[in-house]
Design an enzyme around this catalytic site. Structure first.
Site, PDB file in Angstrom:
ATOM      1  N   HIS A  25      32.277   8.436  51.544  1.00 34.66           N
ATOM      2  CA  HIS A  25      33.117   7.417  50.908  1.00 34.66           C
ATOM      3  C   HIS A  25      33.129   6.146  51.755  1.00 34.66           C
ATOM      4  O   HIS A  25      32.909   5.040  51.233  1.00 34.66           O
ATOM      5  CB  HIS A  25      34.538   7.947  50.734  1.00 34.66           C
ATOM      6  CG  HIS A  25      35.509   6.933  50.214  1.00 34.66           C
ATOM      7  ND1 HIS A  25      35.877   6.872  48.884  1.00 34.66           N
ATOM      8  CD2 HIS A  25      36.191   5.920  50.833  1.00 34.66           C
ATOM      9  CE1 HIS A  25      36.730   5.880  48.706  1.00 34.66           C
ATOM     10  NE2 HIS A  25      36.941   5.288  49.880  1.00 34.66           N
ATOM     11  N   GLU A  26      33.383   6.309  53.042  1.00 38.51           N
ATOM     12  CA  GLU A  26      33.406   5.150  53.927  1.00 38.51           C
ATOM     13  C   GLU A  26      32.018   4.533  54.077  1.00 38.51           C
ATOM     14  O   GLU A  26      31.884   3.327  54.254  1.00 38.51           O
ATOM     15  CB  GLU A  26      33.975   5.539  55.297  1.00 38.51           C
ATOM     16  CG  GLU A  26      35.410   6.032  55.259  1.00 38.51           C
ATOM     17  CD  GLU A  26      36.350   5.055  54.574  1.00 38.51           C
ATOM     18  OE1 GLU A  26      36.132   3.823  54.689  1.00 38.51           O
ATOM     19  OE2 GLU A  26      37.295   5.509  53.898  1.00 38.51           O
ATOM     20  N   HIS A  29      31.443   1.980  51.570  1.00 37.16           N
ATOM     21  CA  HIS A  29      31.964   0.658  51.926  1.00 37.16           C
ATOM     22  C   HIS A  29      31.074  -0.010  52.981  1.00 37.16           C
ATOM     23  O   HIS A  29      30.816  -1.208  52.924  1.00 37.16           O
ATOM     24  CB  HIS A  29      33.380   0.777  52.501  1.00 37.16           C
ATOM     25  CG  HIS A  29      34.405   1.260  51.527  1.00 37.16           C
ATOM     26  ND1 HIS A  29      34.568   0.715  50.280  1.00 37.16           N
ATOM     27  CD2 HIS A  29      35.346   2.243  51.638  1.00 37.16           C
ATOM     28  CE1 HIS A  29      35.566   1.332  49.658  1.00 37.16           C
ATOM     29  NE2 HIS A  29      36.048   2.265  50.457  1.00 37.16           N
TER      30      HIS A  29
END
Length: 442
Positions: A25-26, A29
């Site tokens: 998920h990170e 980003h």
């Protein structure tokens, strides 16, 4: 001891799956942020004290002590106060200081000469891509895991293979629950039908679905039927006569229908005393998207009714009310369910593996939907801020006004604090409920 070990193994497997999901998920980003030139100071899994870290280039990569999420630290998350502006908020005192501290921290993350590498300085569409990158990764993970479960392992469906053969027949209206010594044998048992036999045909008509067989059997009480079954790879002909017995009448929702006097309705049917076996049937890849979509809708429904759901959790945790098995749970609850599933030795290993994979996939759907809520510090909050800025700049361009510049998202820091407190309180409530009154699959 083996059961305890399997229980712990289930927790470890799901915990590892969640950690990888958070890391990806990170990463969703991080990758677009670096591609767009934003300076990323930290990439961290977890919160609190740092357990391990290593710096590569300008970014510190690490793991923190509280594994309840993760973050990347981008330079210039909040724009500075406009020249000549006071940067005041509607609040004063504590909240005004909080907003100013956020601006100061954001300004400190911008190195001299690198003002062009700030998050707030990016085009609106670039900021939206960065913030949607995390939820997008959760969506990709969910698709992959659901594909493994549906197309790799398959879905349990009723087969034409006989799963069990009853010793006797018990009418639905009878209070008897087990066969007594003097009860006559069920027709299937009497005819020598065995579990594992696969129904091939009845009276010469091929059986392709279990419902094909039950329909013929139920309407043929006291009438001999010529069955062909496959046993050990070879066809076997058996003549059997369904016995007349009673069964409840069910409506389209699967509930027992009641008569005018309120008593359950029954009907006379023929029965052999056999039940179907279930088998895993791999699904086409086209079945993955609808399954993920249905999961997204289910999670969205929970979030839309979250206040009432949390009230129900509170009443269950501190009262006698039962937990809703479809209600929200914490990471503790997810771990307990994973441990339970893994420790059930009567379930085949493949079934347990499929369940754990599906569980991690469902958690990723929850992360996807939850992070899209348009409130900071969630990803959806940053997306909402960028969209609002885009709308302001569009109107300014249409009406030939001065560019209003970046939206001062620092002003909503007090609201962000309130959201964090609410999320923390919700997490504590769910964790407590999952300890004192957990949702169980047993």
């Amino acid at each position: 001891m083996e059961t305890v070990g399997l229980y712990i193994l289930g927790i470890v497997i799901v915990a590892l799956g969640l950690a990888i999901s958070i890391a990806l998920h990170e990463l969703g980003h991080l990758i677009p942020a670096k591609l767009f030139g934003v300076r990323v100071g930290q990439y961290m899994i977890g919160f609190g004290p740092t357990l391990w870290s290593r710096k590569r280039g300008e970014t510190e990569y690490g793991v923190k002590a509280i594994p309840l999420g993760g973050y990347i630290s981008m330079a210039g998350m909040f724009p500075p106060v406009k020249p000549g502006g006071r940067g005041r908020t509607a609040s004063t005192g504590f909240f005004q200081t909080m907003v100013q501290d956020a601006r100061t921290s954001s300004a400190d993350s911008v190195l001299d000469g690198e003002e062009h590498r700030t998050f707030y300085g990016l085009a609106v569409w670039k900021r939206i891509i960065i913030m949607l990158g995390g939820p997008f990764m959760n969506l990709v993970i969910a698709f992959v895991l659901f594909a493994v479960v549906l197309s790799g392992f398959g879905v349990q469906q009723v087969s034409t293979t006989i799963g069990s053969v009853s010793k006797c027949l018990i009418a639905a209206t009878s209070s008897q629950t087990e066969c007594a010594a003097g009860d006559p044998a069920a027709p299937a048992a009497q005819a020598g039908i065995k579990p594992g036999d696969r129904l091939v045909s009845i009276n010469g008509t091929p059986v392709t679905e279990w419902t094909d067989a039950t329909a013929v059997i139920q309407r043929s009480p006291s009438r001999p039927l010529d069955l062909v079954v496959e046993r050990d790879g070879a066809p076997l002909s058996i003549t059997v006569t369904p016995a007349l017995t009673q069964r409840y009448v069910y409506d389209s929702a699967g509930k027992v229908e009641n008569g005018p006097d309120g008593t359950p309705l029954t009907q006379d049917v023929g029965m052999l005393g056999i039940t179907a076996a279930y088998e895993y049937v791999p699904q086409p890849i086209t079945a993955v998207a609808p399954a993920v979509g249905a999961n997204i809708v289910a999670v969205g429904n929970i979030i839309l009714h979250l206040p009432q759901r949390l009230v129900d959790v509170w009443n269950a945790a501190f009262g006698s009310q039962a937990r809703d098995p479809n209600g929200p749970i914490s990471v503790v609850g997810v771990g307990r369910i994973a441990g339970e599933v893994t420790s059930i030795n009567t379930i085949p290993v493949a079934d347990r593996a499929a369940y754990l994979i599906g569980l991690v996939g469902s958690v990723n759907v929850a992360l996807l939907v939850f992070n899209l809520i348009p409130l900071m510090p969630l990803d959806g909050g940053h997306v909402a801020g960028a969209l609002w800025e885009g709308v302001r700049r569009l109107f300014a361009k249409v009406f030939k006004r001065r560019d209003p510049g970046p939206v001062d998202t620092a002003k909503v820091i007090p609201l962000t604090l309130a959201v964090v407190i609410l999320l923390g309180g919700m997490s504590l409530l769910l964790i407590y409920a999952d300890i004192v009154k957990p949702i169980t699959i047993l």
